[in-house]
Motif scaffolding. Structure first.
Motif, mmCIF file in Angstrom:
data_model
loop_
_atom_site.group_PDB
_atom_site.id
_atom_site.type_symbol
_atom_site.label_atom_id
_atom_site.label_comp_id
_atom_site.label_asym_id
_atom_site.label_seq_id
_atom_site.Cartn_x
_atom_site.Cartn_y
_atom_site.Cartn_z
ATOM 1 N N SER A 250 0.721 -1.322 0.011
ATOM 2 C CA SER A 250 -0.133 0.009 -0.121
ATOM 3 C C SER A 250 0.784 1.272 -0.210
ATOM 4 C CB SER A 250 -0.831 0.064 1.318
ATOM 5 O OG SER A 250 -0.231 0.118 2.346
ATOM 6 N N ASN A 251 2.203 0.985 0.452
ATOM 7 C CA ASN A 251 2.996 2.266 0.124
ATOM 8 C C ASN A 251 3.774 2.083 -1.126
ATOM 9 O OD1 ASN A 251 6.314 3.093 0.327
ATOM 10 N ND2 ASN A 251 4.961 4.306 1.717
ATOM 11 N N LYS A 252 3.610 3.460 -2.095
ATOM 12 C CA LYS A 252 4.046 3.474 -3.296
ATOM 13 C C LYS A 252 5.418 3.012 -3.411
ATOM 14 C CE LYS A 252 0.844 7.282 -3.792
ATOM 15 N NZ LYS A 252 0.331 7.244 -2.421
ATOM 16 N N SER A 253 6.344 3.431 -2.773
ATOM 17 C CA SER A 253 7.944 3.160 -2.600
ATOM 18 C C SER A 253 8.082 1.605 -2.353
ATOM 19 C CB SER A 253 8.546 4.044 -1.972
ATOM 20 O OG SER A 253 8.255 3.736 -0.278
ATOM 21 N N TYR A 254 7.532 1.116 -1.402
ATOM 22 C CA TYR A 254 7.508 -0.427 -1.118
ATOM 23 C C TYR A 254 6.944 -0.970 -2.265
ATOM 24 C CZ TYR A 254 8.712 1.010 3.438
ATOM 25 O OH TYR A 254 9.402 1.583 4.908
ATOM 26 N N LEU A 255 5.679 -0.818 -2.826
ATOM 27 C CA LEU A 255 5.278 -1.513 -3.834
ATOM 28 C C LEU A 255 6.219 -1.716 -5.081
ATOM 29 C CD1 LEU A 255 2.758 -2.717 -5.490
ATOM 30 C CD2 LEU A 255 2.100 -0.659 -5.894
ATOM 31 N N ILE A 256 6.821 -0.568 -5.524
ATOM 32 C CA ILE A 256 7.632 -0.841 -6.675
ATOM 33 C C ILE A 256 8.902 -1.502 -6.295
ATOM 34 C CG2 ILE A 256 8.983 1.430 -6.571
ATOM 35 C CD1 ILE A 256 7.577 0.075 -9.694
ATOM 36 N N LYS A 257 9.292 -1.431 -5.219
ATOM 37 C CA LYS A 257 10.545 -2.122 -4.727
ATOM 38 C C LYS A 257 10.071 -3.767 -4.792
ATOM 39 C CE LYS A 257 12.856 1.311 -1.875
ATOM 40 N NZ LYS A 257 13.095 1.559 -0.377
ATOM 41 N N ASN A 258 9.004 -4.191 -4.193
ATOM 42 C CA ASN A 258 8.632 -5.513 -4.161
ATOM 43 C C ASN A 258 8.346 -6.116 -5.363
ATOM 44 O OD1 ASN A 258 8.873 -5.960 -1.140
ATOM 45 N ND2 ASN A 258 6.973 -4.910 -0.928
ATOM 46 N N LEU A 259 7.428 -5.382 -6.370
ATOM 47 C CA LEU A 259 7.347 -5.852 -7.774
ATOM 48 C C LEU A 259 8.538 -5.878 -8.701
ATOM 49 C CD1 LEU A 259 4.044 -3.925 -8.942
ATOM 50 C CD2 LEU A 259 4.323 -6.354 -8.837
ATOM 51 N N SER A 260 9.651 -5.067 -8.212
ATOM 52 C CA SER A 260 10.799 -5.235 -9.114
ATOM 53 C C SER A 260 11.383 -6.346 -8.730
ATOM 54 C CB SER A 260 11.684 -3.882 -8.732
ATOM 55 O OG SER A 260 11.077 -2.759 -9.274
ATOM 56 N N GLN A 261 11.441 -6.522 -7.286
ATOM 57 C CA GLN A 261 12.080 -7.819 -6.980
ATOM 58 C C GLN A 261 11.629 -9.052 -7.507
ATOM 59 O OE1 GLN A 261 12.308 -7.536 -2.602
ATOM 60 N NE2 GLN A 261 13.823 -5.965 -2.650
ATOM 61 N N TYR A 262 10.237 -9.415 -7.600
ATOM 62 C CA TYR A 262 9.296 -10.254 -8.063
ATOM 63 C C TYR A 262 9.786 -10.415 -9.607
ATOM 64 C CZ TYR A 262 5.470 -13.245 -9.352
ATOM 65 O OH TYR A 262 4.646 -14.071 -9.761
ATOM 66 N N CYS A 263 9.706 -9.439 -10.170
ATOM 67 C CA CYS A 263 9.933 -9.525 -11.613
ATOM 68 C C CYS A 263 11.379 -9.917 -11.992
ATOM 69 C CB CYS A 263 9.510 -8.201 -12.437
ATOM 70 S SG CYS A 263 7.690 -7.748 -12.364
ATOM 71 N N GLU A 264 12.169 -9.296 -11.436
ATOM 72 C CA GLU A 264 13.673 -9.637 -11.618
ATOM 73 C C GLU A 264 13.804 -11.308 -11.215
ATOM 74 O OE1 GLU A 264 18.001 -8.200 -10.326
ATOM 75 O OE2 GLU A 264 16.498 -7.418 -9.567
ATOM 76 N N LYS A 265 13.160 -11.753 -10.308
ATOM 77 C CA LYS A 265 13.244 -13.187 -9.866
ATOM 78 C C LYS A 265 12.677 -14.242 -10.967
ATOM 79 C CE LYS A 265 11.875 -16.475 -6.241
ATOM 80 N NZ LYS A 265 11.305 -16.822 -5.089
ATOM 81 N N HIS A 266 11.614 -13.678 -11.724
ATOM 82 C CA HIS A 266 11.004 -14.287 -12.726
ATOM 83 C C HIS A 266 11.163 -14.114 -14.081
ATOM 84 C CE1 HIS A 266 8.547 -15.182 -8.948
ATOM 85 N NE2 HIS A 266 8.273 -16.262 -9.648
ATOM 86 N N LYS A 267 12.308 -12.985 -14.241
ATOM 87 C CA LYS A 267 12.908 -12.609 -15.536
ATOM 88 C C LYS A 267 11.599 -11.588 -16.499
ATOM 89 C CE LYS A 267 16.091 -16.471 -15.720
ATOM 90 N NZ LYS A 267 17.106 -15.943 -15.116
#
Length: 578
Positions: free
Chosen positions: A158-175
């Motif tokens: 729900s925090n905009k900065s945490y959201l993009i960080k977590n999404l970035s890590q998830y996407c990087e993990k799944h290429k």
């Protein structure tokens, strides 16, 4: 008895005399002696037999018990109702249409409202934020449970900065490329050691795609001035996240002034969002937010918004030392002062999809239950702007479609009731404009992105394994001119104001069905005494077909729960399922 028999009575057979009787005998020898003890017993037994015979002859009637007798107390307690103090209690905090939550709860007759939010013996708490929740003290026992409507770590999405960080890590993990799902975003946190690196990456990207290349001297000056806002600089190696940045064509337009969004973190409903189209404006806005930026007055109607002022205890509770990004001071009159040290800079979609020349976005709801099951509500709504789309960054009503902002426009409600449309309305509009697009396909893409968001915080949202928490999230999406879906942000405490007939139909059902998956699972309704208090940890909660809804929605049966299961975030369930 004759005199001879009387004379034979011995001393042992006579009743002992006390001093009084001896005295009377001496004074009045003519008085005859009283009955002996054996005669009295004989008389009592005869009397008892006569009474018993009469009772046997009388009809059998209910005898009236003595209120003071033990038997009466036992009889009375058999019909005494259970004390109300031992019933289920719930507390609803102030704000965001709390009356609706109480109305939905009123349909559950085993629940009783309490105004004591501090009591440990409250089975269910609903508040706008988690402030005041003592997660480490949530009571869990065989006979007593407590439920709250926020996860301890909901800010991970729900925090905009945490959201993009977590999404970035998830996407990087799944290429995957995170910016294929959300607009190009940079997090600038002046209390973070990575701030210098993030500023550098943003300025590089800004310069790369700018229609008019800024001068190198200007770029260095902007970087120096932005750096002056923080002290803990830390140089780090380039991250793969920024090595291959691409700008989708939907974010650029020949007619645009190169627009970007600046969003203070920890705020929702469009509060504090600023649009800028040059670096000088960015530097000025960042400096003003750090000092305290007066919130822009949006009222064009020359009338109040109709909202009540929050209670004094709510005003005084705004802003905490633990959350420096929520220093919001309510002024005695006029707008608020917003302070922030953390920002999200996001590329503006310059080629958005339009409805009758006006911009819009989409609000849908997601749910995570106490068992970490993720759901998607099958209906959402479209929020439209009150004015035709232009690239004029000064007109907030053109660009920000939140109802909390649009309701102040002089054109609010002129085109659509409450500036809101249903998915069915949008499908009809596409057909009228000969635009080939299936709204059902758009909804499926939104489901996929919501599931991606929930998966990105699978191990974080309930890291401490608290029991019991659940949360309803508001997901905001926007469509570009090619009808592609883009995730904008995720909101805790999404607005549940019934600001149109459409929302008067959707939101009560959304809440009620959410409670059926959470509240009613932990505290089964009284009419279902055989239902287990908790589902098996490896079994997803089943929706009972016989469950009836008190809040009908057109197109959906009353015995259907409108929340659609996306999957489970509980690793134990996933492993068991496999």
């Amino acid at each position: 008895m004759n005199l001879s028999e009387e004379s034979t009575i011995t001393v042992e057979n006579r009743r002992p005399c006390n001093k009084t009787e001896t005295k009377f005998k001496s004074q009045s020898p003519q008085i005859k002696p009283q009955f002996t003890q054996s005669q009295l017993q004989h008389k009592k037994s005869k009397t008892k037999e006569r009474v018993q015979q009469k009772q046997e002859q009388l009809p059998n009637v209910t005898r009236k018990l003595n209120p003071k007798s033990t038997s009466f107390s036992k009889k009375r307690n058999q019909f005494k109702p259970a004390p109300q103090d031992f019933g289920l209690k719930y507390y609803v905090g102030w704000g965001n249409n709390e009356a609706l939550v109480k109305r939905v709860m009123s349909k559950r007759t085993q629940w009783k409202e309490t105004t004591d939010s501090s009591s440990m013996f409250v089975n269910f708490k609903w508040q706008q934020s988690e402030r005041g929740y003592r997660y480490e003290r949530l009571i869990v026992s065989q006979n007593y449970k407590q439920l709250v409507n926020h996860f301890e770590h909901h800010r991970e999405i729900s925090n905009k900065s945490y959201l993009i960080k977590n999404l970035s890590q998830y996407c990087e993990k799944h290429k995957l490329n995170v910016f294929d799902y959300t607009p190009l975003t940079f997090v600038i946190d002046f209390s973070d050691e990575n701030c210098d690196y993030n500023i550098t990456q943003f300025l590089k990207t800004y310069e790369q795609f700018a229609p008019k290349k800024p001068q190198a001297k200007q770029m260095l000056d902007v970087k120096r001035r932005l750096r002056g806002n923080f002290s803990n600089s830390y140089q780090r190696e380039s991250s793969s996240q920024f090595q291959k940045i691409q700008m989708n064509n939907t974010f650029l337009s020949e007619d645009s002034t190169y627009m970007w969004l600046l969003k203070p973190t920890f705020l929702n409903r469009g509060r504090g969002i600023q649009i800028f189209d040059n670096l000088e404006t960015l530097v000025k806005l960042v400096s003003e937010f750090q000092e305290g930026l007066k919130e822009k007055t949006l009222n064009q109607k020359d009338e109040s918004s109709g909202e009540e002022d929050p209670p004094k205890q709510v005003q005084s509770a705004q802003g905490t030392k633990k959350d420096p990004n929520q220093y919001i001071r309510q002024q005695p009159s006029g707008p608020c002062i917003i302070k922030s040290q953390s920002f999200v800079i996001q590329k503006y979609i310059e080629r958005p999809a339009l409805i009758n020349k006006r911009k819009f976005d989409i609000r849908v709801w997601g749910l995570v239950t106490q068992e970490l099951d993720a759901y998607f509500f099958q209906e959402g709504y479209i929020r439209t702007s009150s004015e035709d789309f232009t690239y004029n960054i000064e007109n907030t009503f053109v660009h920000l479609t939140n109802n909390a902002i649009q309701k102040y426009s002089k054109n609010y409600g002129e085109f659509e009731d409450g500036n809101q449309l249903s998915f069915k309305n949008y499908q009809e509009y596409l057909k009228s404009q000969n635009i080939v697009c299936n709204v059902e396909d758009l909804i499926n893409k939104m489901k996929e992105r919501i599931w991606m968001v929930f998966n990105s915080v699978r191990s974080k949202i309930n890291f401490e394994d608290r029991k019991y928490c659940f949360e309803i999230f508001g997901f905001d999406f926007i469509l570009d001119a090619d009808q592609e879906v883009w995730l904008i942000e995720v909101n805790t405490n999404p607005c549940i104001e019934e600001s149109s007939p459409l929302l008067k139909m959707y939101i009560p059902r959304m809440l009620d069905d959410a409670f059926k998956l959470t509240l009613d699972v932990l505290f089964p309704p009284q009419q279902q005494p055989n239902k287990q208090s908790l589902p098996s940890i490896y079994q997803l909660p089943q929706i009972k077909e016989e469950t009836h809804s008190d809040f009908p929605v057109i197109g959906y049966p009353n015995d259907e729960n409108m929340w659609m299961l996306l999957g489970s975030l509980n690793d134990r369930k996933v492993k068991k399922k496999k």
